[in-house]
Design an enzyme around this catalytic site. Structure first.
Site, PDB file in Angstrom:
ATOM      1  N   CYS A 116      82.196 -11.742  25.503  1.00 14.38           N
ATOM      2  CA  CYS A 116      83.443 -11.078  25.881  1.00 14.38           C
ATOM      3  C   CYS A 116      84.580 -12.099  25.997  1.00 14.38           C
ATOM      4  O   CYS A 116      85.040 -12.613  24.977  1.00 14.38           O
ATOM      5  CB  CYS A 116      83.255 -10.264  27.151  1.00 14.38           C
ATOM      6  SG  CYS A 116      84.622  -9.121  27.472  1.00 14.38           S
ATOM      7  N   HIS A 221      78.668  -7.102  26.132  1.00 11.63           N
ATOM      8  CA  HIS A 221      77.930  -7.800  27.186  1.00 11.63           C
ATOM      9  C   HIS A 221      76.422  -7.609  26.997  1.00 11.63           C
ATOM     10  O   HIS A 221      75.818  -6.709  27.605  1.00 11.63           O
ATOM     11  CB  HIS A 221      78.366  -7.281  28.564  1.00 11.63           C
ATOM     12  CG  HIS A 221      79.668  -7.847  29.023  1.00 11.63           C
ATOM     13  ND1 HIS A 221      79.754  -8.943  29.854  1.00 11.63           N
ATOM     14  CD2 HIS A 221      80.939  -7.489  28.734  1.00 11.63           C
ATOM     15  CE1 HIS A 221      81.028  -9.229  30.085  1.00 11.63           C
ATOM     16  NE2 HIS A 221      81.775  -8.360  29.402  1.00 11.63           N
ATOM     17  N   GLU A 223      74.018  -9.256  28.218  1.00 11.05           N
ATOM     18  CA  GLU A 223      73.250  -9.497  29.450  1.00 11.05           C
ATOM     19  C   GLU A 223      73.039  -8.210  30.242  1.00 11.05           C
ATOM     20  O   GLU A 223      72.144  -8.151  31.097  1.00 11.05           O
ATOM     21  CB  GLU A 223      73.944 -10.558  30.313  1.00 11.05           C
ATOM     22  CG  GLU A 223      75.115 -10.096  31.140  1.00 11.05           C
ATOM     23  CD  GLU A 223      76.412  -9.910  30.368  1.00 11.05           C
ATOM     24  OE1 GLU A 223      77.428  -9.538  30.997  1.00 11.05           O
ATOM     25  OE2 GLU A 223      76.419 -10.152  29.143  1.00 11.05           O
TER      26      GLU A 223
END
Length: 239
Positions: A116, A221, A223
């Site tokens: 990001c 994202h 994660e």
């Protein structure tokens, strides 16, 4: 065999906990650490460090890979951009620190992943520029919903690219929360991912530097997706 050490650049934001109220705090969502650990790596949180911004090798010598994490908008002064009213709460010290780390990591061919804000910063570190407020062009805020809520959409990745290999696919559903994006590409940077929305297909979602062993930026994202292979792919490259 020791686990590869993956440094993750972290934010500094006010937080309240215990006796600390509104205290400037080094913050990193635990999802980063869990993704690194699931891939077999050892996570190291990296707060902005003015000395390391001047001597990045001192820090990078201790790492096997680097993640430029998400967070605040990048200050327009970092890439000669014009100020925009939607650019708020920037952290120029963090920008300087991470640009120095990214530039030197690329010189050393240290495996590097930008997430990001980190993808945007990777582009800035290579001499590129940013689109300051995507909704002005797109006419919607689907990439940045209300605070505390992820925007969900699909991306398409170039076949055979590092992005597609790391993500283990050429089309995937992702979570995002941003309003800046990549405009002019940096030196050696190529686009390898785009939004899959028909009214948004020009938005750049992944960039990479093909002349490096692993230098990738993604605007979403990974994660936040326990099934994502992107961060484990970085750990594998580091090992």
């Amino acid at each position: 065999m020791p686990r590869p050490v993956i440094g993750v650049c972290a934010a500094v934001e006010p937080a309240s906990y215990g006796v600390w109220v509104g205290e400037p705090t080094v913050l990193l969502p635990v999802s980063y650490a869990r993704s690194i650990q699931a891939g077999g790596g050892l996570a190291m949180m990296l707060p902005p460090d003015p000395a390391a911004a001047e001597r990045p090798d001192e820090l990078l010598d201790r790492l096997d890979a680097l993640i430029l994490g998400g967070g605040a908008d990048i200050d327009p002064s970092s890439h000669d951009g014009r100020p925009h009213p939607e650019i708020r709460d920037t952290d120029p010290e963090r920008d300087r620190f991470e640009i120095a780390l990214a530039t030197t990591a690329l010189e050393r061919d240290l495996p590097l992943l930008g997430i990001c804000r980190g993808m945007q910063l990777l582009n800035v570190a290579t001499g590129g520029a940013l689109e300051q407020h995507l909704p002005e062009r797109l006419g919607h805020e689907r990439h940045r919903q209300v605070p505390g809520s992820w925007g969900e959409h699909e991306v398409r990745l170039q076949a055979g690219s590092l992005a597609a290999r790391a993500a283990a696919g050429e089309r995937l559903a992702v979570k995002s929360h941003h309003h800046q994006g990549v405009a002019d590409l940096g030196d050696g940077v190529e686009v390898s991912g785009w939004s899959a929305d028909p009214d948004d297909e020009d938005t750049i979602e992944a960039i990479e530097l093909p002349d490096r062993s692993f230098a990738l930026g993604v605007l979403w994202h990974p994660e936040e997706d326990p099934g994502s292979r992107v961060i484990p792919a970085l750990v594998a490259a580091a090992g």
